[in-house]
Write a protein that holds these residues in place. Structure first.
Motif, PDB file in Angstrom:
ATOM      1  N   VAL A 165      -3.498  18.203  44.057  1.00 40.29           N
ATOM      2  CA  VAL A 165      -2.061  18.052  43.848  1.00 40.29           C
ATOM      3  C   VAL A 165      -1.606  16.711  44.410  1.00 40.29           C
ATOM      4  N   THR A 166      -0.748  16.042  43.647  1.00 40.36           N
ATOM      5  CA  THR A 166      -0.115  14.799  44.084  1.00 40.36           C
ATOM      6  C   THR A 166       1.395  14.986  44.043  1.00 40.36           C
ATOM      7  N   VAL A 167       2.076  14.583  45.096  1.00 43.28           N
ATOM      8  CA  VAL A 167       3.526  14.692  45.174  1.00 43.28           C
ATOM      9  C   VAL A 167       4.152  13.307  45.023  1.00 43.28           C
ATOM     10  N   LEU A 168       5.097  13.192  44.103  1.00 49.45           N
ATOM     11  CA  LEU A 168       5.899  11.976  43.953  1.00 49.45           C
ATOM     12  C   LEU A 168       7.331  12.291  44.383  1.00 49.45           C
ATOM     13  N   ARG A 169       7.975  11.344  45.051  1.00 48.24           N
ATOM     14  CA  ARG A 169       9.382  11.514  45.417  1.00 48.24           C
ATOM     15  C   ARG A 169      10.093  10.172  45.287  1.00 48.24           C
ATOM     16  N   ASP A 170      11.156  10.158  44.505  1.00 43.52           N
ATOM     17  CA  ASP A 170      11.912   8.924  44.265  1.00 43.52           C
ATOM     18  C   ASP A 170      11.024   7.798  43.766  1.00 43.52           C
ATOM     19  N   GLY A 171      10.074   8.156  42.882  1.00 41.71           N
ATOM     20  CA  GLY A 171       9.214   7.160  42.276  1.00 41.71           C
ATOM     21  C   GLY A 171       8.100   6.662  43.173  1.00 41.71           C
ATOM     22  N   GLN A 172       7.935   7.269  44.339  1.00 37.10           N
ATOM     23  CA  GLN A 172       6.915   6.822  45.288  1.00 37.10           C
ATOM     24  C   GLN A 172       5.847   7.891  45.478  1.00 37.10           C
ATOM     25  N   HIS A 173       4.595   7.438  45.666  1.00 34.98           N
ATOM     26  CA  HIS A 173       3.518   8.372  45.972  1.00 34.98           C
ATOM     27  C   HIS A 173       3.652   8.836  47.418  1.00 34.98           C
ATOM     28  N   ILE A 174       3.708  10.162  47.619  1.00 28.83           N
ATOM     29  CA  ILE A 174       3.924  10.723  48.944  1.00 28.83           C
ATOM     30  C   ILE A 174       2.677  11.383  49.511  1.00 28.83           C
ATOM     31  N   PHE A 175       1.964  12.128  48.666  1.00 28.26           N
ATOM     32  CA  PHE A 175       0.857  12.928  49.191  1.00 28.26           C
ATOM     33  C   PHE A 175      -0.119  13.262  48.072  1.00 28.26           C
ATOM     34  N   THR A 176      -1.412  13.298  48.415  1.00 27.89           N
ATOM     35  CA  THR A 176      -2.451  13.800  47.520  1.00 27.89           C
ATOM     36  C   THR A 176      -3.454  14.594  48.355  1.00 27.89           C
ATOM     37  N   GLY A 177      -3.826  15.770  47.849  1.00 27.60           N
ATOM     38  CA  GLY A 177      -4.797  16.579  48.571  1.00 27.60           C
ATOM     39  C   GLY A 177      -5.286  17.743  47.741  1.00 27.60           C
ATOM     40  N   LYS A 178      -6.222  18.500  48.287  1.00 27.32           N
ATOM     41  CA  LYS A 178      -6.735  19.694  47.638  1.00 27.32           C
ATOM     42  C   LYS A 178      -5.700  20.817  47.752  1.00 27.32           C
ATOM     43  N   VAL A 179      -5.464  21.508  46.640  1.00 29.39           N
ATOM     44  CA  VAL A 179      -4.480  22.584  46.646  1.00 29.39           C
ATOM     45  C   VAL A 179      -4.851  23.650  47.679  1.00 29.39           C
ATOM     46  N   ARG A 180      -6.125  23.966  47.781  1.00 28.06           N
ATOM     47  CA  ARG A 180      -6.549  25.025  48.707  1.00 28.06           C
ATOM     48  C   ARG A 180      -6.300  24.657  50.166  1.00 28.06           C
ATOM     49  N   ASP A 181      -6.088  23.370  50.448  1.00 27.25           N
ATOM     50  CA  ASP A 181      -5.936  22.919  51.830  1.00 27.25           C
ATOM     51  C   ASP A 181      -4.479  22.700  52.238  1.00 27.25           C
TER      52      ASP A 181
END
Length: 219
Positions: free
Chosen positions: A56-72
């Protein structure tokens, strides 16, 4: 799929699907993944992310915020990354005081659509109307607003008789937000400016002959 694509981007794929159709879509996604197809699944629905995704990758206001394994990643942490702060109470209590009756519907019927509907809505109150697709819940809003003709019954606003019509609704401060915003809330062939000014043309943009003045509309 016909072209045997190796990479699919699905943007809010379930937004117009019912439960059965969503189950079929998810089954197809799992099958495609087993066949080696890579899928970028865009969604704001967390249940879907945890059901389908490996990463999963989270974007907020056009910026990359977080990327990680969903299970974690825990759901609360994912929400934190999405909005930038902790949410202690997803459904906070309301401090609003319920006041006098603002809207009252008595024995409202629309020919072959609605039958003998009655309720009252007080100031500071949220009243939910729900049901299966096609049950008439969307038609109720249209009838009160004046888009559908009422065959019997009455509507009162602040204890005063109200004859439903879009123009009288606007004058009374009654606003209708339709279910299908794209098809019913805007005229797609017109500009954003014209869509914004539609509801106030008579008051702000036109003279007594109905001629629209562009300078007034721009203002």
């Amino acid at each position: 799929l016909v072209n045997k694509s190796r990479f699919l981007i699905m943007d809010e794929a379930t937004s117009a699907l019912n439960h059965t159709e969503i189950e079929a879509l998810f089954a197809n996604i799992h099958t495609l993944r087993e066949q080696g197809v890579t899928i970028l699944y865009v969604s704001h629905r967390l249940d879907e992310i945890y059901t389908l995704a490996d990463d999963v990758t989270v974007l907020r206001d056009g910026q990359h915020i977080f990327t990680g394994k969903v299970r974690d990643v825990k759901r609360d942490d994912l929400i934190y990354h999405m909005i930038g702060r902790k949410i202690n109470n997803i459904f906070p209590g309301s401090a609003s005081k319920v006041g006098k009756v603002a809207l009252e519907v008595k024995n409202l019927s629309v020919h072959r659509i609605l039958y003998d509907i009655s309720f009252s809505l007080r100031s500071g109150e949220v009243l939910a109307v729900t049901g299966l697709s096609g049950c008439g819940k969307a038609d109720l809003g249209k009838a009160i607003y004046g888009e559908l003709p009422i065959s019997s019954g009455s509507v009162l606003i602040d204890n005063q008789p109200f004859i439903p019509s879009p123009s009288s609704a606007l004058r009374s401060g009654l606003i209708y937000l339709p279910e299908d915003r794209k098809e019913e809330s805007m005229l797609q062939e017109l500009s954003i400016r014209r869509n914004i000014s539609l509801s106030v043309l008579k008051r702000r943009c036109a003279d007594r002959f109905g001629i629209i003045h562009p300078n007034k509309e721009n203002a």
